[in-house]
Design an enzyme around this catalytic site. Structure first.
Site, PDB file in Angstrom:
ATOM      1  N   CYS A 151      -1.080   6.016   9.170  1.00  0.00           N
ATOM      2  CA  CYS A 151      -1.476   4.726   8.587  1.00  0.00           C
ATOM      3  C   CYS A 151      -2.609   5.006   7.603  1.00  0.00           C
ATOM      4  O   CYS A 151      -2.562   5.995   6.881  1.00  0.00           O
ATOM      5  CB  CYS A 151      -1.878   3.724   9.672  1.00  0.00           C
ATOM      6  SG  CYS A 151      -3.224   4.281  10.747  1.00  0.00           S
ATOM      7  N   ARG A 163       0.842  -1.209   0.000  1.00  0.00           N
ATOM      8  CA  ARG A 163       0.000   0.000   0.000  1.00  0.00           C
ATOM      9  C   ARG A 163       0.870   1.250   0.000  1.00  0.00           C
ATOM     10  O   ARG A 163       0.557   2.234  -0.675  1.00  0.00           O
ATOM     11  CB  ARG A 163      -0.934   0.006   1.208  1.00  0.00           C
ATOM     12  CG  ARG A 163      -2.104  -0.952   1.095  1.00  0.00           C
ATOM     13  CD  ARG A 163      -2.919  -1.001   2.384  1.00  0.00           C
ATOM     14  NE  ARG A 163      -3.521   0.297   2.705  1.00  0.00           N
ATOM     15  CZ  ARG A 163      -4.134   0.553   3.852  1.00  0.00           C
ATOM     16  NH1 ARG A 163      -4.200  -0.382   4.791  1.00  0.00           N
ATOM     17  NH2 ARG A 163      -4.678   1.736   4.071  1.00  0.00           N
TER      18      ARG A 163
END
Length: 274
Positions: free
Chosen positions: A238, A180
């Site tokens: 995050c 990611r």
């Protein structure tokens, strides 16, 4: 017997040994599984546990980004309804092992409350030790006298992150997976672009864990020192502010004392910053 927690994590053996402490409160900080998940829902809990609902109670409802931290006044009100007192000793666990419980720990820290620890290994470790469980029951006890103290500076907002990036004020570590972080897989949230915050580096939260438990203090110190030789402050980010708190807890275990969490994380930055 009243207890004062000396560490930010405790083992299942420690919890079982202290389960009858008069000021102990056990919180279940699990984030409910997403709609459509066919996995079996957990029906049992650690005895006398109280559900700390991050999504529907302890976040700003209808906020533009998920898991937005609430005000001191709102947190105080909702914590009191859970029967939490000023002298409580809180242990928070996660049914998934280690995922959202550190977010609860960090939220209490942002309220000036430090007598809280995360159960290392979570509910899976409790079950593996064959310690008692009970059917889940909603909390119906008396109201507590908890009073939050404003330390919300521990959560950074978007303008503060712009300043952090511009001034290189802290080391930014992103807890998302490498795939990611590099954009090799799309973000799980529909419509959210891939990318990274400028100057940030990648430390997937799984790297500070061994299965569902944290690595040793020495191992964590080695991991963090690879990014930070001078103990400069960290800012953790995050996807939506949950797993960043796993890195914050790992940094705490490694004896770092200066760190922050970007509350909006990539969901906010990737949405508003072009």
């Amino acid at each position: 017997m009243h207890i004062q927690l000396k560490n930010s994590i405790v083992s299942v053996d420690w919890l079982q040994e202290h389960v009858h402490a008069t000021n102990l409160i056990v919180l279940n900080g699990t984030i409910p599984k997403v709609v459509g998940d066919t996995a079996q829902q957990e029906t049992q809990q650690i005895p006398n546990a109280r559900f700390f609902d991050i999504k529907k109670v302890f976040s700003v409802l209808n906020a533009p980004f998920p898991n937005t931290m609430i005000s001191v006044e709102a947190f105080t009100e909702k914590a009191q309804k859970l029967g939490i007192n000023q002298d409580s000793a809180i242990v928070v666990y996660d049914e998934l092992g280690m995922y959202a419980a550190p977010r609860v720990w960090y939220m209490f820290k942002s309220m000036g409350f430090d007598n809280i620890a995360v159960l290392d290994g979570g509910f899976p470790a409790w079950r593996a030790a064959k310690y008692p469980v009970e059917a889940k029951i909603p909390f119906e006890g008396k109201r507590g006298d908890f009073q939050g103290k404003d330390q919300l500076y521990l959560f950074k907002n978007y303008p503060e992150m712009l300043q952090t990036v511009a001034n290189d004020a802290t080391i930014i570590l992103d807890a998302r997976s490498e795939a990611r972080f590099t954009g090799n897989v799309p973000e799980p949230r529909a419509g959210l672009r891939s990318g990274t915050i400028p100057t940030s580096k990648n430390l997937p939260y799984t790297e500070v864990l061994h299965k569902n438990s944290f690595k040793s203090k020495e191992e964590l110190q080695t991991i963090f020192s690879a990014f930070n030789t001078k103990k400069t402050p960290f800012t953790f980010t995050c996807g939506s502010g949950i797993t960043a708190c796993i890195l914050a807890l790992a940094a705490d275990i490694a004896d770092y004392t200066s760190y922050y969490v970007y509350d909006g994380s990539w969901t906010e930055w990737g949405s508003v910053h072009r």
